[in-house]
Design an enzyme around this catalytic site. Structure first.
Site, PDB file in Angstrom:
ATOM      1  N   ASP A  67       0.851  -1.198   0.000  1.00 62.84           N
ATOM      2  CA  ASP A  67       0.000   0.000   0.000  1.00 62.84           C
ATOM      3  C   ASP A  67       0.880   1.238   0.000  1.00 62.84           C
ATOM      4  OD1 ASP A  67       0.960   0.128   2.618  1.00 62.84           O
ATOM      5  OD2 ASP A  67      -0.867  -0.692   3.485  1.00 62.84           O
ATOM      6  N   ASN A 134      -8.629  -2.479  13.770  1.00 63.13           N
ATOM      7  CA  ASN A 134     -10.002  -2.641  13.261  1.00 63.13           C
ATOM      8  C   ASN A 134     -10.110  -3.798  12.280  1.00 63.13           C
ATOM      9  OD1 ASN A 134      -8.763  -1.655  10.991  1.00 63.13           O
ATOM     10  ND2 ASN A 134     -10.037   0.168  10.769  1.00 63.13           N
ATOM     11  N   HIS A 136      -8.237  -4.242   9.557  1.00 65.80           N
ATOM     12  CA  HIS A 136      -7.884  -3.956   8.165  1.00 65.80           C
ATOM     13  C   HIS A 136      -6.639  -4.728   7.732  1.00 65.80           C
ATOM     14  CE1 HIS A 136      -5.270  -0.154   9.237  1.00 65.80           C
ATOM     15  NE2 HIS A 136      -4.547  -1.257   9.269  1.00 65.80           N
ATOM     16  N   GLU A 141     -10.020  -1.298   4.529  1.00 67.80           N
ATOM     17  CA  GLU A 141     -10.691  -1.024   5.792  1.00 67.80           C
ATOM     18  C   GLU A 141     -11.959  -1.872   5.922  1.00 67.80           C
ATOM     19  OE1 GLU A 141      -9.136   0.650   7.900  1.00 67.80           O
ATOM     20  OE2 GLU A 141      -8.423   2.606   7.214  1.00 67.80           O
TER      21      GLU A 141
HETATM   22  P1  PGA Z   1       1.489  -1.962  12.733  1.00 63.58           P
HETATM   23  O1  PGA Z   1       0.353  -1.634  11.681  1.00 63.58           O
HETATM   24  O2  PGA Z   1       2.262  -3.107  12.210  1.00 63.58           O
HETATM   25  O3  PGA Z   1       2.331  -0.709  12.799  1.00 63.58           O
HETATM   26  O4  PGA Z   1       0.812  -2.264  14.033  1.00 63.58           O
HETATM   27  C1  PGA Z   1      -0.371  -2.683  11.130  1.00 63.58           C
HETATM   28  C2  PGA Z   1      -1.528  -2.164  10.334  1.00 63.58           C
HETATM   29  O5  PGA Z   1      -2.136  -1.149  10.721  1.00 63.58           O
HETATM   30  O6  PGA Z   1      -1.868  -2.783   9.325  1.00 63.58           O
END
Ligand code: PGA
Length: 238
Positions: A67, A134, A136, A141
């Site tokens: 992404d 959440n 995602h 999302e």
């Molecule tokens: P993080 O983010 O590895 O920094 O916890 C993961 C995400 O939000 O997909």
């Protein structure tokens, strides 16, 4: 869905990187989709160490960024491209043209996304994923459909707030571009990575809750070759 639990964060890092070295040995042409975020950083460090020690090589592999944030300065260290370069790609033997990434500065984002999906082709060999609180995946999302392509997306407030952990310039992104759930779910193999106490609740919902677009990670349960790697804290509620 296979769940692999490790007693400590270091055992979890070793577990993932051992599998990854194995996949690169078995298929040196591995096509891999990689996330940014804090979760994979220690794994990337171990893969850099492995390449330096002659235990792994990316010389014939290809890497696609999962992404990218919109509206950030090109040099913002929080951009996915920059984080992947800083933590992995800048230190391993991957050829420069074997790293593909999404560029939010290109005006025709739709066309760029179509080209990205076309370049991915039939499927990735392997996708590594972090998970948002959440549920995602990448920037897919809650509410994203299982057949969503690579596309521009608006970020949820929790995602915007958590992006502040990576960014330098303080202007938080409100949108991004993400590889869609369709190409993710078409991958031959998927590894979902989670560590630390903040992920325990969403990992429990992913593995034991309803399979639903409301928790995009739960859709991975329909994939025939998906493994979840958790440390003791992220797997605490399982
Ligand atoms: P993080 O983010 O590895 O920094 O916890 C993961 C995400 O939000 O997909």
């Amino acid at each position: 869905m296979n769940v692999l639990r490790f007693d400590s964060e270091s055992a979890w890092v070793q577990g993932v990187s051992t599998f990854w070295r194995d996949r690169l040995r078995t298929n040196p042409h591995l096509t891999i989709c990689l996330p940014t975020g804090l979760t994979p950083t220690p794994i990337y460090a171990d893969m850099v160490r492995s390449v330096r020690a002659g235990q792994a090589s990316f010389a014939q592999a290809s890497i696609y960024a999962l992404d990218e944030y919109g509206d950030l300065a090109p040099d913002d260290p929080g951009r996915t491209r920059n984080m992947l370069l800083e933590h992995l790609i800048g230190h391993v033997d991957l050829p420069t043209d074997a790293f593909r990434f999404l560029d939010p500065g290109i005006p025709d984002i739709e066309q760029q996304c179509e080209r990205y999906d076309a370049a991915i082709g039939h499927s990735f060999d392997l996708v590594l994923l972090g998970i948002g609180r959440n549920g995602h995946l990448g920037m897919n999302e809650p509410g994203s459909s299982a057949d969503s392509p690579t596309r521009r997306v608006e970020l949820h407030d929790t995602t915007i707030a958590s992006s502040a952990r990576y960014l330098k310039h303080g202007n938080l992104p409100r949108w991004g571009i993400t590889v869609g759930l369709k190409p993710i779910l078409a991958s031959k193999e998927i590894w979902l990575l989670a560590s630390g106490p903040a992920k325990a609740d969403v990992i429990q919902r992913t593995i034991a809750g309803e399979i639903s677009e409301d928790v995009p990670a739960s859709l991975l349960r329909r994939h025939s070759n998906c493994s979840v790697f958790v440390d003791a804290e992220a797997g605490r509620l399982l």
